[in-house]
Write a protein that holds these residues in place. Structure first.
Motif, short mmCIF file in Angstrom:
data_model
loop_
_atom_site.label_atom_id
_atom_site.label_comp_id
_atom_site.label_asym_id
_atom_site.label_seq_id
_atom_site.Cartn_x
_atom_site.Cartn_y
_atom_site.Cartn_z
N GLU A 133 35.59 -15.52 2.93
CA GLU A 133 34.66 -14.58 2.29
C GLU A 133 35.11 -14.18 0.89
N SER A 134 36.40 -14.43 0.56
CA SER A 134 36.88 -14.10 -0.78
C SER A 134 36.49 -15.14 -1.82
N MET A 135 36.00 -16.31 -1.37
CA MET A 135 35.57 -17.37 -2.31
C MET A 135 34.26 -16.98 -2.99
N SER A 136 34.05 -17.53 -4.15
CA SER A 136 32.76 -17.35 -4.83
C SER A 136 31.68 -18.15 -4.11
N THR A 137 30.42 -17.83 -4.39
CA THR A 137 29.30 -18.55 -3.76
C THR A 137 29.35 -20.03 -4.10
N GLU A 138 29.67 -20.35 -5.34
CA GLU A 138 29.74 -21.76 -5.75
C GLU A 138 30.84 -22.50 -4.99
N MET A 139 31.99 -21.85 -4.82
CA MET A 139 33.08 -22.48 -4.10
C MET A 139 32.73 -22.66 -2.63
N GLN A 140 32.05 -21.69 -2.03
CA GLN A 140 31.61 -21.83 -0.66
C GLN A 140 30.63 -22.97 -0.51
N SER A 141 29.77 -23.14 -1.50
CA SER A 141 28.79 -24.24 -1.46
C SER A 141 29.49 -25.60 -1.47
N ARG A 142 30.49 -25.77 -2.33
CA ARG A 142 31.21 -27.04 -2.38
C ARG A 142 32.00 -27.28 -1.09
N LEU A 143 32.59 -26.22 -0.55
CA LEU A 143 33.32 -26.34 0.71
C LEU A 143 32.39 -26.81 1.82
N LEU A 144 31.17 -26.27 1.85
CA LEU A 144 30.20 -26.67 2.86
C LEU A 144 29.89 -28.17 2.76
N ARG A 145 29.70 -28.67 1.54
CA ARG A 145 29.39 -30.11 1.36
C ARG A 145 30.53 -30.98 1.87
N PHE A 171 23.95 -10.20 -19.08
CA PHE A 171 25.04 -11.17 -18.93
C PHE A 171 26.11 -10.63 -17.97
N THR A 172 26.48 -9.34 -18.14
CA THR A 172 27.48 -8.73 -17.25
C THR A 172 26.97 -8.66 -15.82
N LEU A 173 25.69 -8.33 -15.66
CA LEU A 173 25.11 -8.28 -14.32
C LEU A 173 25.17 -9.65 -13.65
N GLN A 174 24.86 -10.70 -14.42
CA GLN A 174 24.91 -12.04 -13.84
C GLN A 174 26.33 -12.40 -13.39
N ARG A 175 27.31 -12.04 -14.19
CA ARG A 175 28.70 -12.29 -13.83
C ARG A 175 29.05 -11.58 -12.52
N ARG A 176 28.58 -10.34 -12.36
CA ARG A 176 28.88 -9.58 -11.14
C ARG A 176 28.14 -10.16 -9.94
N LEU A 177 26.91 -10.65 -10.16
CA LEU A 177 26.18 -11.29 -9.07
C LEU A 177 26.94 -12.51 -8.56
N GLU A 178 27.52 -13.28 -9.47
CA GLU A 178 28.28 -14.46 -9.07
C GLU A 178 29.58 -14.07 -8.34
N ARG A 179 30.26 -13.05 -8.88
CA ARG A 179 31.52 -12.64 -8.26
C ARG A 179 31.30 -12.08 -6.87
N LEU A 180 30.21 -11.34 -6.70
CA LEU A 180 29.94 -10.71 -5.41
C LEU A 180 29.20 -11.63 -4.45
N GLY A 181 28.83 -12.82 -4.90
CA GLY A 181 28.15 -13.77 -4.03
C GLY A 181 26.73 -13.39 -3.70
N ILE A 182 26.03 -12.70 -4.62
CA ILE A 182 24.65 -12.29 -4.39
C ILE A 182 23.72 -13.38 -4.93
N ILE A 183 22.92 -13.94 -4.03
CA ILE A 183 22.00 -15.02 -4.41
C ILE A 183 20.64 -14.42 -4.71
N THR A 184 20.11 -14.70 -5.91
CA THR A 184 18.79 -14.16 -6.29
C THR A 184 17.86 -15.30 -6.66
#
Length: 616
Positions: free
Chosen positions: A412-424, A603-616
């Motif tokens: 759960e500490s991984m970013s959303t992008e990293m979790q996506s690659r791990l899934l593949r 821009f800052t909001l987008q960075r936080r969305l990525e860090r927190l793993g929030i998919i929009t």
């Protein structure tokens, strides 16, 4: 005033009272004796010729000083009226129709009586805890000291064992000032110390406490047992010089010998009690060992002995071991979750050791401990020249764990992008190194470890839902230690064996009960650390007093809105995630408007969305 004293030493003075009511003998166990018609006096005389407060005596070693208190009818000695004077043993005064005759016991008689009383008390109860106080009271009275102390000797220093004043009362804590330097000198040198005037004694010039306390007469002797000097008896008179001489020193030595016998008896009793507790603890431990042996035999009848790794014969732990044995028989992905310190990695090890992959590698990675920028390289490896400093190709953990088990702790500490690659990679069973083009097949069983409920992590956007369902083929929730308290004694003994080897100490029954009742917010890891602290110094028996147990009433600082967070970072992330989600819902997904409402930039909001793993 009572006719008898509770002290070990009988009163050394008494008044023979002759009057209209006959003759009676009144023991005097105090220094000041008042005579009068009033009931508040030491000696009450119901005589109209006696004033309410008529006369007072001050008892001393050789007799008593007396003072008429301005009585109307006076005090008479040999037919003459007197205002004050000194009365020796056998002499008398007359007040009204009564004669008061003073009698003092000879010092030798008093000393023998004191020694006899102590011996009789010791004969009745050699281990009596108050025997030392009795010895000290008699020593003060027989030597003419103002006050005295018994100081016990320990490896860590000297401690106050008893403190008494001339009135036989315990010396208050605030008034227990004495020359510790002098006492230490006697305890280490083993020689008696007698001084008629400590302030002018050249032997004590270096002791600042002597001058600070204004000491005069001091006498201190060691108390010896078979094990050496175990205490000292220290008596003093701060206001008078020359109180103690050779006679008092020899007498104090006699009292020191009696104190030594009392201390030796107490030591023997304590050792006997410790042996009894060790025996009880050993019996309890043998019972637990027997239960564990039965458990081991049962597990050996099955396909493997992996269930021996988790201690506890309670129904909850037996169910967990049964589940893990079932998991090990397959090659499916396993998701294990529960609070930190509950043995999740140990459960993962049991799955590996009980499986067909037990001869392959068992690899564990704590994802939260590896920076995001390095995690990809750690998991997937890299080719030569993939980045600055990559002078040689290196495989990642997926390749290193080929043919074995890879434990991913804290996905759960991984970013959303990293979790996506791990899934593949998990779905394709192949990995491509950083900077490489070739896909390499990997045969790895994945065991995932989470510290929180995975469904809550999915709802919070910290764990991708598709990755969760891929990892959760088999799922196990590890219980907190408080949920299976019946296993705590077995777990505690197993942890002691783990760290103690042949020198494993025993746990007293009270210690086992205290361990089973403690809250254990840190679960097995906290229990292990508690036992390791208690084992310092290799004691033969760990008692309840040796345990630094967690307090049941300690507030959980990170408990907010009925939920407990493992770290402050997780709490802050949860609050930030909730505010961002509310802002996005309010502005119907418009990130620019939501960022403006939150007081930040898009821009800052987008960075936080990525860090927190929030998919929009």
């Amino acid at each position: 005033m009572s006719e008898a004293s509770d002290s070990i030493l009988s009163p050394r003075a008494h008044l023979c009272i002759r009057g209209p009511g006959g003759v009676r003998r009144l023991p005097l166990d105090g220094r000041r004796v008042s005579v009068g018609r009033g009931s508040e006096n030491t000696v009450t005389l119901p005589d109209p010729r006696v004033s309410r407060e008529h006369l007072v005596f001050e008892i001393e070693e050789q007799g008593a000083r007396f003072q008429d208190l301005g009585s109307q009818n006076g005090t008479f000695r040999g037919g003459a009226r007197v205002e004050a004077g000194f009365l020796r043993s056998g002499e008398s005064l007359s007040v009204g129709n009564t004669t008061l005759e003073l009698h003092l016991e000879a010092p030798t008689s008093q000393m023998l009586a004191a020694l006899l009383a102590i011996e009789e008390e010791a004969a009745l109860d050699p281990e009596a805890k108050d025997l030392l106080e009795s010895v000290l009271e008699a020593a003060i009275a027989c030597t003419g000291a103002e006050r005295g102390f018994i100081l016990s000797v320990h490896p860590s220093g000297m401690r106050m064992a008893a403190a008494r004043g001339l009135d036989r009362d315990e010396v208050p804590l605030a008034e227990r000032e004495l020359s510790w330097s002098l006492a230490i000198r006697v305890a280490t040198g083993g020689e008696d110390l007698l001084t008629e005037d400590a302030i002018s004694d050249a032997r004590l010039d270096a002791m600042a406490s002597v001058e600070t306390l204004g000491l005069r007469s001091v006498l201190c002797v060691p108390v010896r047992t078979r094990s050496g000097i175990v205490a000292v008896i220290y008596v003093e008179h701060r206001g008078r010089r020359g109180v103690f001489g050779e006679e008092q020193r020899l007498l104090l030595r006699l009292f020191a010998n009696r104190a030594a016998m009392a201390l030796a008896a107490q030591e023997a009793l304590a050792a006997s009690e410790e042996r009894r507790q060790v025996a009880e603890a050993r019996t309890a431990r043998q019972a637990l060992d027997l239960a564990q042996r039965r458990q081991e035999l049962e597990s050996l009848r099955g396909p493997d002995a992996a269930s021996m790794l988790l201690a506890g014969s309670g129904s909850r732990m037996q169910e967990i071991r049964t589940q893990l044995t079932r998991f090990a028989a397959t090659d499916l992905a396993v998701l294990i979750w529960g609070p930190s310190g509950t043995g999740k990695e140990l459960a993962a090890r049991m799955v590996h050791d009980g499986s067909a992959r037990k001869n392959g590698p068992f690899t564990v990675i704590a994802c939260a401990a590896v920076p995001e920028s390095l995690l990809e390289n750690e998991l997937f490896g890299h080719e030569r020249g993939a980045f600055s400093g990559a002078e040689e190709a290196a495989p990642g953990l997926f390749e290193s764990a080929h043919g074995g088990t890879l434990v991913l702790d804290g996905i759960e500490s991984m970013s959303t992008e990293m979790q996506s690659r791990l899934l593949r990679i998990i779905e394709a069973a192949e990995v491509r190194r950083l900077g490489g083009r070739e896909a390499r097949q990997v045969d790895v069983r994945i065991v995932s470890i989470l510290r929180e409920d995975p469904l809550e992590l999915v709802r919070a956007g910290r764990l991708r839902q598709d990755l969760y369902y891929r990892l959760r083929v088999l799922e196990l929730c590890m219980p907190g230690l408080a949920e299976h308290r019946e296993d705590i004694p077995e777990i505690a003994l197993a942890l002691l064996r783990k760290h103690g080897g042949e020198a494993t100490p025993e746990l007293s029954p009270c210690a086992l009960a205290a361990l089973a009742a403690a809250p254990w917010p840190g679960h097995v890891r906290e229990l292990e650390n508690t036992l390791r602290r208690a084992s310092l110094g290799l004691p033969a028996l760990i008692s309840a007093a040796d345990l630094d147990l967690p307090r049941a009433d300690t507030p959980r600082i990170l408990e907010v809105e009925g939920r407990t967070w493992a770290t402050l970072t997780e709490l802050v992330d949860a609050v930030e995630r909730r505010q961002i989600m509310e802002a996005l819902r309010f502005h119907e997904g418009n990130k620019t408007a939501a960022a403006r409402a939150l007081g930040t930039t898009r821009f800052t909001l987008q960075r936080r969305l990525e860090r927190l793993g929030i998919i929009t």
